[in-house]
Design a protein around this motif. Structure first.
Motif, mmCIF file in Angstrom:
data_model
loop_
_atom_site.group_PDB
_atom_site.id
_atom_site.type_symbol
_atom_site.label_atom_id
_atom_site.label_comp_id
_atom_site.label_asym_id
_atom_site.label_seq_id
_atom_site.Cartn_x
_atom_site.Cartn_y
_atom_site.Cartn_z
ATOM 1 N N LEU A 16 -9.876 -20.260 -5.804
ATOM 2 C CA LEU A 16 -9.675 -19.707 -6.777
ATOM 3 C C LEU A 16 -9.964 -18.059 -5.573
ATOM 4 C CD1 LEU A 16 -11.234 -19.988 -9.764
ATOM 5 C CD2 LEU A 16 -8.366 -19.949 -9.147
ATOM 6 N N LEU A 17 -11.290 -18.315 -5.176
ATOM 7 C CA LEU A 17 -11.274 -17.644 -4.243
ATOM 8 C C LEU A 17 -10.375 -16.747 -2.984
ATOM 9 C CD1 LEU A 17 -14.625 -17.487 -4.155
ATOM 10 C CD2 LEU A 17 -13.118 -15.549 -5.480
ATOM 11 N N GLU A 18 -10.254 -18.313 -2.232
ATOM 12 C CA GLU A 18 -9.274 -18.691 -1.332
ATOM 13 C C GLU A 18 -8.233 -18.466 -1.543
ATOM 14 O OE1 GLU A 18 -9.178 -19.294 2.560
ATOM 15 O OE2 GLU A 18 -10.673 -19.578 1.187
ATOM 16 N N ALA A 19 -7.630 -18.365 -2.837
ATOM 17 C CA ALA A 19 -5.981 -17.878 -3.263
ATOM 18 C C ALA A 19 -6.418 -16.236 -3.188
ATOM 19 C CB ALA A 19 -5.501 -18.869 -4.486
ATOM 20 N N THR A 20 -7.558 -15.888 -3.699
ATOM 21 C CA THR A 20 -7.294 -14.677 -3.886
ATOM 22 C C THR A 20 -6.988 -13.527 -2.666
ATOM 23 O OG1 THR A 20 -8.489 -14.986 -6.037
ATOM 24 C CG2 THR A 20 -8.598 -12.432 -4.969
ATOM 25 N N PHE A 21 -7.904 -14.844 -1.527
ATOM 26 C CA PHE A 21 -8.066 -13.719 -0.192
ATOM 27 C C PHE A 21 -7.083 -13.914 0.406
ATOM 28 C CE2 PHE A 21 -9.356 -14.166 4.750
ATOM 29 C CZ PHE A 21 -10.509 -13.711 4.086
ATOM 30 N N GLU A 22 -6.475 -14.837 0.603
ATOM 31 C CA GLU A 22 -4.958 -15.321 1.256
ATOM 32 C C GLU A 22 -3.997 -13.914 0.552
ATOM 33 O OE1 GLU A 22 -3.823 -19.209 0.837
ATOM 34 O OE2 GLU A 22 -5.724 -19.829 1.841
ATOM 35 N N GLY A 23 -4.070 -14.324 -0.236
ATOM 36 C CA GLY A 23 -2.759 -13.451 -1.376
ATOM 37 C C GLY A 23 -3.106 -11.800 -0.822
ATOM 38 N N LEU A 24 -4.661 -11.337 -0.619
ATOM 39 C CA LEU A 24 -4.675 -10.619 -0.109
ATOM 40 C C LEU A 24 -4.470 -9.653 0.890
ATOM 41 C CD1 LEU A 24 -8.682 -9.641 -1.579
ATOM 42 C CD2 LEU A 24 -6.368 -8.175 -2.687
ATOM 43 N N LEU A 25 -4.299 -10.444 2.545
ATOM 44 C CA LEU A 25 -4.383 -10.741 2.977
ATOM 45 C C LEU A 25 -2.273 -10.874 3.750
ATOM 46 C CD1 LEU A 25 -6.712 -13.120 5.013
ATOM 47 C CD2 LEU A 25 -6.308 -10.841 5.146
ATOM 48 N N GLU A 26 -1.734 -11.678 2.913
ATOM 49 C CA GLU A 26 -0.905 -11.354 2.837
ATOM 50 C C GLU A 26 0.442 -10.751 2.061
ATOM 51 O OE1 GLU A 26 0.458 -15.475 2.240
ATOM 52 O OE2 GLU A 26 -0.904 -16.147 3.496
ATOM 53 N N ASP A 27 -0.447 -10.194 0.862
ATOM 54 C CA ASP A 27 0.447 -9.489 -0.284
ATOM 55 C C ASP A 27 -0.176 -8.671 -0.202
ATOM 56 O OD1 ASP A 27 2.647 -11.586 -0.122
ATOM 57 O OD2 ASP A 27 0.804 -12.742 -1.623
ATOM 58 N N GLY A 28 -1.229 -8.062 -0.015
ATOM 59 C CA GLY A 28 -1.643 -6.878 -0.832
ATOM 60 C C GLY A 28 -2.515 -6.449 -2.207
ATOM 61 N N TYR A 29 -2.844 -5.478 -2.571
ATOM 62 C CA TYR A 29 -3.951 -5.814 -3.882
ATOM 63 C C TYR A 29 -2.388 -5.559 -4.545
ATOM 64 C CZ TYR A 29 -6.380 -3.956 -7.166
ATOM 65 O OH TYR A 29 -7.199 -4.012 -8.558
ATOM 66 N N ALA A 30 -1.617 -4.883 -4.395
ATOM 67 C CA ALA A 30 -1.211 -4.843 -6.214
ATOM 68 C C ALA A 30 -0.719 -6.038 -6.234
ATOM 69 C CB ALA A 30 0.455 -3.467 -5.582
ATOM 70 N N ALA A 31 0.117 -6.711 -4.835
ATOM 71 C CA ALA A 31 0.662 -8.397 -5.766
ATOM 72 C C ALA A 31 0.368 -8.958 -5.643
ATOM 73 C CB ALA A 31 1.522 -8.659 -3.776
ATOM 74 N N THR A 32 -1.509 -9.017 -5.700
ATOM 75 C CA THR A 32 -2.863 -9.810 -5.935
ATOM 76 C C THR A 32 -2.741 -9.954 -7.070
ATOM 77 O OG1 THR A 32 -2.780 -9.684 -3.192
ATOM 78 C CG2 THR A 32 -4.388 -11.036 -5.182
ATOM 79 N N THR A 33 -2.223 -10.603 -8.259
ATOM 80 C CA THR A 33 -2.324 -10.311 -9.739
ATOM 81 C C THR A 33 -3.625 -12.056 -10.025
ATOM 82 O OG1 THR A 33 -0.375 -11.443 -9.620
ATOM 83 C CG2 THR A 33 -0.844 -8.289 -9.547
ATOM 84 N N VAL A 34 -3.682 -11.385 -11.103
ATOM 85 C CA VAL A 34 -4.128 -12.841 -12.075
ATOM 86 C C VAL A 34 -2.723 -13.921 -12.051
ATOM 87 C CG1 VAL A 34 -5.075 -14.005 -14.133
ATOM 88 C CG2 VAL A 34 -5.627 -12.055 -13.006
ATOM 89 N N GLY A 35 -1.669 -13.885 -11.983
ATOM 90 C CA GLY A 35 -0.510 -14.257 -12.551
ATOM 91 C C GLY A 35 -0.414 -15.660 -11.173
ATOM 92 N N SER A 36 -0.709 -14.274 -9.392
ATOM 93 C CA SER A 36 -0.364 -15.166 -8.372
ATOM 94 C C SER A 36 -0.931 -15.587 -8.407
ATOM 95 C CB SER A 36 0.421 -13.633 -8.051
ATOM 96 O OG SER A 36 -0.979 -13.218 -7.528
#
Length: 203
Positions: A19-39
């Protein structure tokens, strides 16, 4: 029974890390706004209930990412840095270390969260204690490298962190010409200041 409990604990740790790795990757690739719980749930490939078991809120998830960054991802906080404390690092090496940390994926992900926290009270509440921990740990680590017996080590380290952070942020949206020259010029200025203020162990 003991073996079963250990297996369950290991699965829980593995899931949390995913989960942490998925969140980290989401922040890098999509930014905070797009890194939702669902994503994050989709990226990690887990059930929503599983995610919420580990991180009940989005803010808790983001705080977990920052803690992970502190524990594993920032070179400047790495206890395994190959520095022989009988011979302190040079000021040039310290500048290079801080500059690498500022340009790392870890700092980029953390920056996404710090900007968002300015207008998100829940996120800010979760991140403030971690921010204090990061600042204190970075300062302690870098001071250790240069030798704490230098009479102005703390001030010189703070100068370095603040100046390089500002230089980096000024080029976040678009690279600025001359930034590398600023970094090299600071090395010269830092050596001069260190010598003028009493060189101590730093070279």
């Amino acid at each position: 029974m003991v073996a079963t409990q250990r297996a369950q604990q290991q699965r829980a740790l593995t899931t949390r890390a995913r989960l942490l790795e998925a969140t980290f990757e989401g922040l890098l690739e999509d930014g905070y706004a797009a890194t939702t719980v669902g994503s994050v749930q989709a990226r990690a490939g887990v059930a929503r209930g599983t995610l919420l078991h580990h991180f009940p809120t989005r803010s808790a998830l983001m705080a977990g990412v920052v803690e992970d960054i502190v524990e594993r991802r920032l070179e400047v906080l790495d206890d395994s840095l190959p520095v022989d404390l009988s011979e302190s690092a040079s000021w040039d090496e310290v500048v290079d270390l801080v500059w690498r940390a500022l340009r790392s994926p870890a700092y980029t992900a953390a920056l996404e969260l710090w900007v968002a926290a300015r207008t998100d009270p829940d996120l800010r509440e979760a991140l403030v204690p971690l921010q204090q921990r990061i600042f204190a740990a970075v300062h302690r680590s870098v001071t250790l490298l240069v030798g704490a017996d230098h009479p102005q080590a703390a001030m010189l380290v703070q100068f370095t962190i603040d100046l390089l952070t500002g230089s980096h942020l000024a080029g976040v949206l678009e690279p600025r010409l001359g930034t590398d020259r600023v970094v090299e010029a600071w090395k010269v200025a830092l050596r001069t200041l260190a010598g003028a203020w009493g060189e101590g162990r730093a070279r």
